[in-house]
Design a protein around this motif. Sequence first.
Motif, PDB file in Angstrom:
ATOM      1  N   ASN A 192      -9.002 -15.752  12.488  1.00  0.00           N
ATOM      2  CA  ASN A 192      -7.657 -16.082  12.001  1.00  0.00           C
ATOM      3  C   ASN A 192      -7.122 -14.940  11.143  1.00  0.00           C
ATOM      4  OD1 ASN A 192      -7.434 -19.213  12.659  1.00  0.00           O
ATOM      5  ND2 ASN A 192      -9.491 -18.827  11.858  1.00  0.00           N
ATOM      6  N   PRO A 193      -6.914 -13.773  11.755  1.00  0.00           N
ATOM      7  CA  PRO A 193      -6.558 -12.609  10.924  1.00  0.00           C
ATOM      8  C   PRO A 193      -5.142 -12.719  10.367  1.00  0.00           C
ATOM      9  CG  PRO A 193      -6.474 -12.049  13.254  1.00  0.00           C
ATOM     10  CD  PRO A 193      -7.015 -13.447  13.186  1.00  0.00           C
ATOM     11  N   PRO A 194      -4.990 -12.510   9.063  1.00  0.00           N
ATOM     12  CA  PRO A 194      -3.649 -12.542   8.479  1.00  0.00           C
ATOM     13  C   PRO A 194      -2.883 -11.266   8.810  1.00  0.00           C
ATOM     14  CG  PRO A 194      -5.277 -11.981   6.796  1.00  0.00           C
ATOM     15  CD  PRO A 194      -6.046 -12.252   8.065  1.00  0.00           C
ATOM     16  N   ASP A 195      -1.553 -11.375   8.842  1.00  0.00           N
ATOM     17  CA  ASP A 195      -0.704 -10.181   8.948  1.00  0.00           C
ATOM     18  C   ASP A 195      -0.484  -9.544   7.580  1.00  0.00           C
ATOM     19  OD1 ASP A 195      -0.260 -10.503  11.748  1.00  0.00           O
ATOM     20  OD2 ASP A 195       1.176 -12.095  11.283  1.00  0.00           O
ATOM     21  N   ALA A 196      -0.629 -10.353   6.531  1.00  0.00           N
ATOM     22  CA  ALA A 196      -0.489  -9.850   5.159  1.00  0.00           C
ATOM     23  C   ALA A 196      -1.162 -10.848   4.227  1.00  0.00           C
ATOM     24  CB  ALA A 196       0.982  -9.697   4.776  1.00  0.00           C
ATOM     25  N   VAL A 197      -1.602 -10.352   3.076  1.00  0.00           N
ATOM     26  CA  VAL A 197      -2.221 -11.212   2.060  1.00  0.00           C
ATOM     27  C   VAL A 197      -1.502 -11.001   0.732  1.00  0.00           C
ATOM     28  CG1 VAL A 197      -4.311 -11.616   0.677  1.00  0.00           C
ATOM     29  CG2 VAL A 197      -4.511 -11.245   3.147  1.00  0.00           C
ATOM     30  N   VAL A 198      -1.084 -12.104   0.107  1.00  0.00           N
ATOM     31  CA  VAL A 198      -0.657 -12.051  -1.294  1.00  0.00           C
ATOM     32  C   VAL A 198      -1.921 -12.282  -2.114  1.00  0.00           C
ATOM     33  CG1 VAL A 198       0.770 -13.094  -3.081  1.00  0.00           C
ATOM     34  CG2 VAL A 198       1.653 -12.904  -0.728  1.00  0.00           C
ATOM     35  N   LEU A 199      -2.354 -11.261  -2.835  1.00  0.00           N
ATOM     36  CA  LEU A 199      -3.661 -11.301  -3.492  1.00  0.00           C
ATOM     37  C   LEU A 199      -3.463 -11.430  -5.003  1.00  0.00           C
ATOM     38  CD1 LEU A 199      -6.706  -9.083  -2.465  1.00  0.00           C
ATOM     39  CD2 LEU A 199      -6.463 -10.130  -4.715  1.00  0.00           C
ATOM     40  N   VAL A 200      -3.740 -12.625  -5.507  1.00  0.00           N
ATOM     41  CA  VAL A 200      -3.591 -12.915  -6.938  1.00  0.00           C
ATOM     42  C   VAL A 200      -4.891 -12.549  -7.635  1.00  0.00           C
ATOM     43  CG1 VAL A 200      -3.059 -14.677  -8.646  1.00  0.00           C
ATOM     44  CG2 VAL A 200      -2.070 -14.847  -6.333  1.00  0.00           C
ATOM     45  N   TYR A 201      -4.818 -11.699  -8.626  1.00  0.00           N
ATOM     46  CA  TYR A 201      -6.037 -11.225  -9.283  1.00  0.00           C
ATOM     47  C   TYR A 201      -5.677 -10.788 -10.698  1.00  0.00           C
ATOM     48  CZ  TYR A 201      -4.438  -6.399  -9.204  1.00  0.00           C
ATOM     49  OH  TYR A 201      -3.729  -5.250  -9.450  1.00  0.00           O
ATOM     50  N   ASN A 202      -6.698 -10.389 -11.452  1.00  0.00           N
ATOM     51  CA  ASN A 202      -6.392  -9.799 -12.754  1.00  0.00           C
ATOM     52  C   ASN A 202      -6.979  -8.408 -12.865  1.00  0.00           C
ATOM     53  OD1 ASN A 202      -9.053 -11.333 -13.159  1.00  0.00           O
ATOM     54  ND2 ASN A 202      -8.943 -10.138 -15.051  1.00  0.00           N
ATOM     55  N   ASP A 203      -6.217  -7.574 -13.538  1.00  0.00           N
ATOM     56  CA  ASP A 203      -6.667  -6.234 -13.899  1.00  0.00           C
ATOM     57  C   ASP A 203      -7.531  -6.341 -15.159  1.00  0.00           C
ATOM     58  OD1 ASP A 203      -6.271  -3.204 -13.718  1.00  0.00           O
ATOM     59  OD2 ASP A 203      -5.653  -3.635 -15.780  1.00  0.00           O
ATOM     60  N   HIS A 204      -8.513  -5.440 -15.272  1.00  0.00           N
ATOM     61  CA  HIS A 204      -9.446  -5.475 -16.405  1.00  0.00           C
ATOM     62  C   HIS A 204      -9.317  -4.201 -17.237  1.00  0.00           C
ATOM     63  CE1 HIS A 204     -11.135  -8.122 -13.289  1.00  0.00           C
ATOM     64  NE2 HIS A 204     -11.778  -8.764 -14.225  1.00  0.00           N
ATOM     65  N   GLY A 205      -8.101  -3.882 -17.652  1.00  0.00           N
ATOM     66  CA  GLY A 205      -7.922  -2.717 -18.517  1.00  0.00           C
ATOM     67  C   GLY A 205      -7.915  -1.406 -17.753  1.00  0.00           C
ATOM     68  N   ASN A 206      -7.676  -1.443 -16.448  1.00  0.00           N
ATOM     69  CA  ASN A 206      -7.629  -0.218 -15.647  1.00  0.00           C
ATOM     70  C   ASN A 206      -6.192   0.213 -15.375  1.00  0.00           C
ATOM     71  OD1 ASN A 206     -10.513   0.416 -15.042  1.00  0.00           O
ATOM     72  ND2 ASN A 206     -10.462  -1.695 -14.352  1.00  0.00           N
ATOM     73  N   ALA A 207      -5.410  -0.645 -14.691  1.00  0.00           N
ATOM     74  CA  ALA A 207      -3.997  -0.327 -14.452  1.00  0.00           C
ATOM     75  C   ALA A 207      -3.175  -0.578 -15.714  1.00  0.00           C
ATOM     76  CB  ALA A 207      -3.460  -1.158 -13.294  1.00  0.00           C
ATOM     77  N   PHE A 208      -3.528  -1.628 -16.441  1.00  0.00           N
ATOM     78  CA  PHE A 208      -2.810  -1.975 -17.667  1.00  0.00           C
ATOM     79  C   PHE A 208      -3.806  -1.906 -18.825  1.00  0.00           C
ATOM     80  CE2 PHE A 208      -0.987  -4.641 -14.205  1.00  0.00           C
ATOM     81  CZ  PHE A 208       0.184  -3.928 -14.046  1.00  0.00           C
ATOM     82  N   SER A 209      -3.272  -1.741 -20.009  1.00  0.00           N
ATOM     83  CA  SER A 209      -4.132  -1.723 -21.183  1.00  0.00           C
ATOM     84  C   SER A 209      -3.429  -2.532 -22.248  1.00  0.00           C
ATOM     85  CB  SER A 209      -4.351  -0.289 -21.653  1.00  0.00           C
ATOM     86  OG  SER A 209      -3.121   0.216 -22.130  1.00  0.00           O
ATOM     87  N   LEU A 210      -3.945  -2.492 -23.452  1.00  0.00           N
ATOM     88  CA  LEU A 210      -3.304  -3.253 -24.529  1.00  0.00           C
ATOM     89  C   LEU A 210      -1.927  -2.680 -24.866  1.00  0.00           C
ATOM     90  CD1 LEU A 210      -6.336  -4.060 -26.838  1.00  0.00           C
ATOM     91  CD2 LEU A 210      -5.288  -5.463 -25.062  1.00  0.00           C
ATOM     92  N   GLU A 211      -1.593  -1.509 -24.336  1.00  0.00           N
ATOM     93  CA  GLU A 211      -0.256  -0.948 -24.583  1.00  0.00           C
ATOM     94  C   GLU A 211       0.817  -1.732 -23.853  1.00  0.00           C
ATOM     95  OE1 GLU A 211      -0.835   3.004 -23.200  1.00  0.00           O
ATOM     96  OE2 GLU A 211      -2.075   3.516 -24.933  1.00  0.00           O
ATOM     97  N   MET A 212       0.447  -2.387 -22.761  1.00  0.00           N
ATOM     98  CA  MET A 212       1.437  -3.062 -21.934  1.00  0.00           C
ATOM     99  C   MET A 212       0.752  -4.225 -21.236  1.00  0.00           C
ATOM    100  SD  MET A 212       3.877  -1.308 -19.147  1.00  0.00           S
ATOM    101  CE  MET A 212       3.860   0.294 -19.940  1.00  0.00           C
ATOM    102  N   ILE A 213       1.236  -5.451 -21.480  1.00  0.00           N
ATOM    103  CA  ILE A 213       0.542  -6.634 -20.968  1.00  0.00           C
ATOM    104  C   ILE A 213       1.521  -7.534 -20.216  1.00  0.00           C
ATOM    105  CG2 ILE A 213      -0.965  -8.572 -21.581  1.00  0.00           C
ATOM    106  CD1 ILE A 213      -1.532  -7.092 -24.242  1.00  0.00           C
ATOM    107  N   PRO A 214       1.809  -7.199 -18.956  1.00  0.00           N
ATOM    108  CA  PRO A 214       2.685  -8.080 -18.179  1.00  0.00           C
ATOM    109  C   PRO A 214       1.945  -9.373 -17.827  1.00  0.00           C
ATOM    110  CG  PRO A 214       1.862  -6.305 -16.784  1.00  0.00           C
ATOM    111  CD  PRO A 214       1.325  -6.056 -18.172  1.00  0.00           C
ATOM    112  N   THR A 215       2.647 -10.496 -17.910  1.00  0.00           N
ATOM    113  CA  THR A 215       2.014 -11.782 -17.580  1.00  0.00           C
ATOM    114  C   THR A 215       1.820 -11.908 -16.070  1.00  0.00           C
ATOM    115  OG1 THR A 215       3.019 -12.759 -19.538  1.00  0.00           O
ATOM    116  CG2 THR A 215       2.207 -14.285 -17.868  1.00  0.00           C
ATOM    117  N   PHE A 216       2.893 -11.655 -15.315  1.00  0.00           N
ATOM    118  CA  PHE A 216       2.817 -11.697 -13.848  1.00  0.00           C
ATOM    119  C   PHE A 216       3.396 -10.383 -13.320  1.00  0.00           C
ATOM    120  CE2 PHE A 216       3.583 -16.338 -14.839  1.00  0.00           C
ATOM    121  CZ  PHE A 216       2.337 -16.812 -14.450  1.00  0.00           C
TER     122      PHE A 216
END
Length: 285
Positions: A48-72
């Motif tokens: 059942n291969p998807p054509d696209a995946v919406v992947l909900v996850y959390n970053d662990h201080g790699n893309a974002f840091s305490l300088e910027m904390i977007p909720t979604f």
Amino acid sequence: MSARITASVYTSHVPAIGVAMDLGKTELPNWVPLFAGYEPARQWITDNPPDAVVLVYNDHGNAFSLEMIPTFALGMAAAYEPADEGWGARPVPTVPGHPELAAHIAQSVIQQDFDLTLVNEMTVDHGCTVPLSIMFGQPEEWPCPIVPLAVNVVQYPVPSGRRCLALGQAIRGAVESFDEDLNVQIWGTGGMSHQLQGPRAGLINPDFDHMFLDRLLNDPVGLSEMPHIDYVREAGSEGIELVMWLIARGAMADLDGGPAPREVHRHYHVPASNTAAGMLVLDNP
Ligand code: DHB
Ligand code: FE
């Protein structure tokens, strides 16, 4: 003709699982039971291969840091390079994005009154790449484009379960109004019970985890009312990652007046690293 959300996948993203794959250690006796439990899900996604995946996850201080904390934070980019703390970036393919679908989700979800942060450039860490490896193995290229949705579950205040479920409902509306014939899956990742720090480091609570899997399937609205303190007490300080599973659950048909989802596969194993690893696959046949 429009896109559809056909299935949801829920899985832990323990970095050691990715490292075990990257270093070819999945046949070692301590890893075999965990990876054996992923096989039915891999077979199902091959069929059942998807054509696209919406992947909900959390970053662990790699893309974002305490300088910027977007909720979604919704990823709008054409591609995302892997990055990681500790062991370094995983040797996995660049994650391809879907800018058109992402732009449509942004338009629709923001007009449904969710104030998303739009991210045109970011890296993705084990929160995103380990679920991809769990489901797709070790391909030369990931088999479909990904729309990453990074949720802040690292720095309080984090979003409520109710908000997460409602966001999933809004994402369903967005996908189903995308004017292209796409089979879209939504994945909720993180969890299950784990605490990586402090006096309770190593906490794993199978009773809570099984309750969470059951209620995610059968009582998502009731589960979405569970306060953060219950996640922390029962599932450990990092168990709050589980709140993200409610976003994927909110995107299933039953929360839009449709039929209940079908349980395709469930897997639970302790421990993977310091963490309870769980998986649930639901579809709407
Ligand atoms: C572990 C689990 C996580 O979810 C994470 O982000 C980091 C480490 C662990 O069990 O080691
Ligand atoms: Fe994590």
